[in-house]
Design an enzyme around this catalytic site. Structure first.
Site, mmCIF file in Angstrom:
data_model
loop_
_atom_site.group_PDB
_atom_site.id
_atom_site.type_symbol
_atom_site.label_atom_id
_atom_site.label_comp_id
_atom_site.label_asym_id
_atom_site.label_seq_id
_atom_site.Cartn_x
_atom_site.Cartn_y
_atom_site.Cartn_z
ATOM 1 N N ASN A 135 -25.245 -12.472 -1.026
ATOM 2 C CA ASN A 135 -24.605 -13.743 -2.089
ATOM 3 C C ASN A 135 -24.234 -13.328 -2.994
ATOM 4 O O ASN A 135 -22.919 -13.542 -3.498
ATOM 5 C CB ASN A 135 -25.628 -15.032 -1.791
ATOM 6 C CG ASN A 135 -24.425 -15.203 0.207
ATOM 7 O OD1 ASN A 135 -24.144 -14.963 0.848
ATOM 8 N ND2 ASN A 135 -25.513 -16.219 0.134
ATOM 9 N N THR A 157 -11.465 -9.681 -4.088
ATOM 10 C CA THR A 157 -11.056 -8.432 -4.157
ATOM 11 C C THR A 157 -12.095 -7.667 -4.175
ATOM 12 O O THR A 157 -13.017 -8.024 -5.066
ATOM 13 C CB THR A 157 -9.592 -7.619 -4.108
ATOM 14 O OG1 THR A 157 -8.787 -8.989 -4.437
ATOM 15 C CG2 THR A 157 -9.382 -6.478 -4.068
ATOM 16 N N GLU A 201 -13.229 -12.757 12.718
ATOM 17 C CA GLU A 201 -13.088 -11.649 13.221
ATOM 18 C C GLU A 201 -14.036 -11.534 14.584
ATOM 19 O O GLU A 201 -14.588 -11.505 14.579
ATOM 20 C CB GLU A 201 -13.628 -10.916 12.338
ATOM 21 C CG GLU A 201 -12.329 -10.955 11.152
ATOM 22 C CD GLU A 201 -12.528 -9.269 9.880
ATOM 23 O OE1 GLU A 201 -11.771 -8.950 9.361
ATOM 24 O OE2 GLU A 201 -13.947 -9.479 9.792
ATOM 25 N N GLY A 254 -15.957 -8.577 -0.307
ATOM 26 C CA GLY A 254 -16.924 -8.576 0.683
ATOM 27 C C GLY A 254 -17.588 -7.111 0.918
ATOM 28 O O GLY A 254 -19.028 -7.003 1.857
ATOM 29 N N ASP A 255 -17.200 -5.979 0.457
ATOM 30 C CA ASP A 255 -17.559 -4.937 0.563
ATOM 31 C C ASP A 255 -18.739 -4.712 -0.713
ATOM 32 O O ASP A 255 -19.333 -3.785 0.099
ATOM 33 C CB ASP A 255 -16.262 -4.011 -0.158
ATOM 34 C CG ASP A 255 -15.228 -4.255 0.590
ATOM 35 O OD1 ASP A 255 -15.142 -4.241 2.090
ATOM 36 O OD2 ASP A 255 -14.212 -3.662 0.025
ATOM 37 N N TYR A 265 0.531 -1.286 -0.293
ATOM 38 C CA TYR A 265 -0.178 -0.043 0.149
ATOM 39 C C TYR A 265 1.137 1.313 -0.059
ATOM 40 O O TYR A 265 2.127 1.370 0.502
ATOM 41 C CB TYR A 265 -0.533 0.440 1.268
ATOM 42 C CG TYR A 265 -1.832 -0.801 1.451
ATOM 43 C CD1 TYR A 265 -3.118 -0.634 0.402
ATOM 44 C CD2 TYR A 265 -2.064 -1.715 2.341
ATOM 45 C CE1 TYR A 265 -4.511 -1.892 0.641
ATOM 46 C CE2 TYR A 265 -3.158 -2.999 2.189
ATOM 47 C CZ TYR A 265 -3.975 -2.662 1.605
ATOM 48 O OH TYR A 265 -5.371 -3.600 1.715
ATOM 49 N N ASP A 300 -11.478 -12.689 -9.304
ATOM 50 C CA ASP A 300 -10.763 -11.752 -8.483
ATOM 51 C C ASP A 300 -11.591 -11.955 -6.822
ATOM 52 O O ASP A 300 -12.540 -11.376 -7.122
ATOM 53 C CB ASP A 300 -10.786 -10.602 -9.526
ATOM 54 C CG ASP A 300 -9.966 -10.049 -8.344
ATOM 55 O OD1 ASP A 300 -9.482 -9.973 -7.444
ATOM 56 O OD2 ASP A 300 -10.077 -8.693 -9.107
ATOM 57 N N GLY A 312 -20.880 -18.835 1.050
ATOM 58 C CA GLY A 312 -21.782 -18.332 1.739
ATOM 59 C C GLY A 312 -21.346 -16.983 2.192
ATOM 60 O O GLY A 312 -20.417 -16.771 3.301
HETATM 61 P P1 ATP Z 1 -12.458 -9.780 1.891
HETATM 62 O O1 ATP Z 1 -11.451 -10.950 2.601
HETATM 63 O O2 ATP Z 1 -11.748 -9.112 0.160
HETATM 64 O O3 ATP Z 1 -12.428 -8.923 2.840
HETATM 65 P P2 ATP Z 1 -14.544 -10.870 2.709
HETATM 66 O O4 ATP Z 1 -14.536 -11.976 3.647
HETATM 67 O O5 ATP Z 1 -14.996 -9.002 3.495
HETATM 68 O O6 ATP Z 1 -13.710 -10.787 1.651
HETATM 69 P P3 ATP Z 1 -15.987 -12.844 1.501
HETATM 70 O O7 ATP Z 1 -16.244 -13.626 2.273
HETATM 71 O O8 ATP Z 1 -14.780 -13.129 0.574
HETATM 72 O O9 ATP Z 1 -15.906 -11.104 2.043
HETATM 73 O O10 ATP Z 1 -17.107 -12.264 0.303
HETATM 74 C C1 ATP Z 1 -18.679 -12.030 0.480
HETATM 75 C C2 ATP Z 1 -19.514 -12.692 0.023
HETATM 76 O O11 ATP Z 1 -19.452 -13.003 -1.258
HETATM 77 C C3 ATP Z 1 -19.477 -14.271 0.629
HETATM 78 O O12 ATP Z 1 -20.215 -13.835 1.685
HETATM 79 C C4 ATP Z 1 -19.934 -15.131 -0.548
HETATM 80 O O13 ATP Z 1 -21.586 -14.664 -1.093
HETATM 81 C C5 ATP Z 1 -20.036 -13.893 -2.396
HETATM 82 N N1 ATP Z 1 -18.481 -15.123 -2.575
HETATM 83 C C6 ATP Z 1 -17.588 -14.422 -2.232
HETATM 84 N N2 ATP Z 1 -16.679 -15.281 -2.963
HETATM 85 C C7 ATP Z 1 -17.361 -16.287 -3.265
HETATM 86 C C8 ATP Z 1 -17.153 -17.362 -4.425
HETATM 87 N N3 ATP Z 1 -15.734 -18.235 -4.941
HETATM 88 N N4 ATP Z 1 -18.140 -17.850 -4.599
HETATM 89 C C9 ATP Z 1 -19.367 -17.122 -4.400
HETATM 90 N N5 ATP Z 1 -19.302 -16.719 -4.041
HETATM 91 C C10 ATP Z 1 -18.513 -15.748 -3.220
HETATM 92 MG MG MG Z 2 -13.140 -7.588 3.925
#
Ligand code: ATP
Ligand code: MG
Length: 315
Positions: free
Chosen positions: A283, A255, A200, A258-259, A108, A253, A232
């Site tokens: 989801n 990245t 977390e 989650g947001d 960063y 990808d 999920g």
């Molecule tokens: P980050 O590590 O970027 O902070 P995060 O932990 O906040 O990610 P993730 O759980 O990776 O968030 O993704 C958020 C949501 O997106 C998941 O709860 C799911 O619903 C959906 N999702 C993420 N990856 C996948 C995947 N490979 N296939 C289907 N759905 C996905």
């Molecule tokens: Mg996140």
């Protein structure tokens, strides 16, 4: 312009990523980008694409990377009237390398860039007065003191009836668990919706498992949503617990998923969707987000999510 329904603040970054897998950042190689990024910019941009009004408080430099971010906000209808353009600082940048085992490495340039200049003076109380929802992340509480104080001030200015969502989004390598808990405690206390990722739920409560940690916080009256990537998500309230299975997609990808997920869950609750439907909607948005390279390139429009949900409707 009236105050947007949803407001967030924090680091505005462009992302520049390796084209191939397994190309570390300590040697020459090929990059692609810039892509507009930053956890809270991805969040507001997704809210706007899903059809609700969204605004952002942040800082960019007077340069092409800043323009890249502002152009994206303009295209998607995010109110950027509270984004400050600093003539003295360059826009924040994140370099990202991806590895075959699924891990990512980030480098960063933000603390000393425009992104690190966000301060409480950037938070206009009048802007927050009419909003319905504020979203904060732990990452912006951790980046530097002035950004942290800006987040706290936004929270203090939030009308009591408005809701606060909080996504820790914090990499434990940067700070100790105790430091993270202390920085986040005021925000977690006020949060109506808490959106942790793996690890977390435990980190913030000291519980033995994420599930137990999520249950503890749900018993305090919060809606807690544990994001579980390709598995999920799980929604916890004082009254119920739901597991919402992921949609099958090919991940290009991860990245930003989650947001975008947090953004979709916000939109769903603002529209009064029941929790199971809100989880399914979020989801779907998270799944669509991972199918495209670039942190916010996969954030779908409302029409795209609805078409996706219709294709995946239970027979
Ligand atoms: P980050 O590590 O970027 O902070 P995060 O932990 O906040 O990610 P993730 O759980 O990776 O968030 O993704 C958020 C949501 O997106 C998941 O709860 C799911 O619903 C959906 N999702 C993420 N990856 C996948 C995947 N490979 N296939 C289907 N759905 C996905
Ligand atoms: Mg996140």
């Amino acid at each position: 312009m009236p105050t947007p329904e949803v407001i967030s603040l924090g680091n505005m970054l462009v992302e520049v990523m390796r084209v191939q897998l397994d190309e570390p950042l300590d040697r020459p190689g090929t990059f692609v980008g810039p892509f507009p990024s930053g956890d809270t910019p991805i969040y507001v941009d997704t809210v706007a694409r899903l059809g609700r009004s969204a605004g952002f408080i942040g800082v960019v430099g007077r340069d092409d990377f800043g323009r890249c971010l502002l152009d994206r906000f303009a295209r998607d209808g995010v109110d950027a009237t509270r984004v400050r353009v600093s003539p003295e600082h360059s826009t924040g940048v994140a370099f990202v390398a991806y590895f075959r085992d699924g891990s990512r490495r980030f480098l960063y340039h933000w603390r000393h860039a425009a992104a690190g200049q966000l301060s409480p003076e950037d938070v206009d109380p009048a802007y927050l007065r009419g909003t319905r929802w504020l979203h904060l992340t732990g990452c912006n509480l951790a980046i530097c003191e002035s950004s942290r104080q800006a987040c706290y001030r936004a929270m203090e200015m939030l009308p009591p009836e408005a809701r606060l969502s909080f996504d820790p989004n914090i990499r434990p390598e940067v700070l100790s668990a105790d430091e993270i808990r202390a920085l986040c405690a005021p925000v977690l206390t006020r949060a109506d919706v808490f959106l942790p990722s793996a690890g977390e739920g435990k980190l913030f409560t000291g519980a033995a498992t994420d599930e137990e940690g999520c249950r503890q916080l749900a018993r305090q009256g919060k809606i807690v949503v544990l994001k579980e990537g390709a598995r999920g998500s799980r929604v916890f309230t004082a009254a119920e617990e739901l597991h919402i299975p992921a949609f099958p997609v090919t991940e290009v990808d991860p990245t930003g998923a989650g947001d975008s997920f947090c953004a979709a869950f916000t939109v769903a609750l603002l529209e009064g969707m029941p929790l199971a439907e809100a989880g399914r909607f979020a989801n779907a948005v998270g799944a669509l987000a991972v199918t495209v390279k670039g942190p916010m390139e996969g954030a779908p429009t409302r029409a795209q999510v609805e078409a996706f949900l219709a294709r995946h409707a239970a027979p």
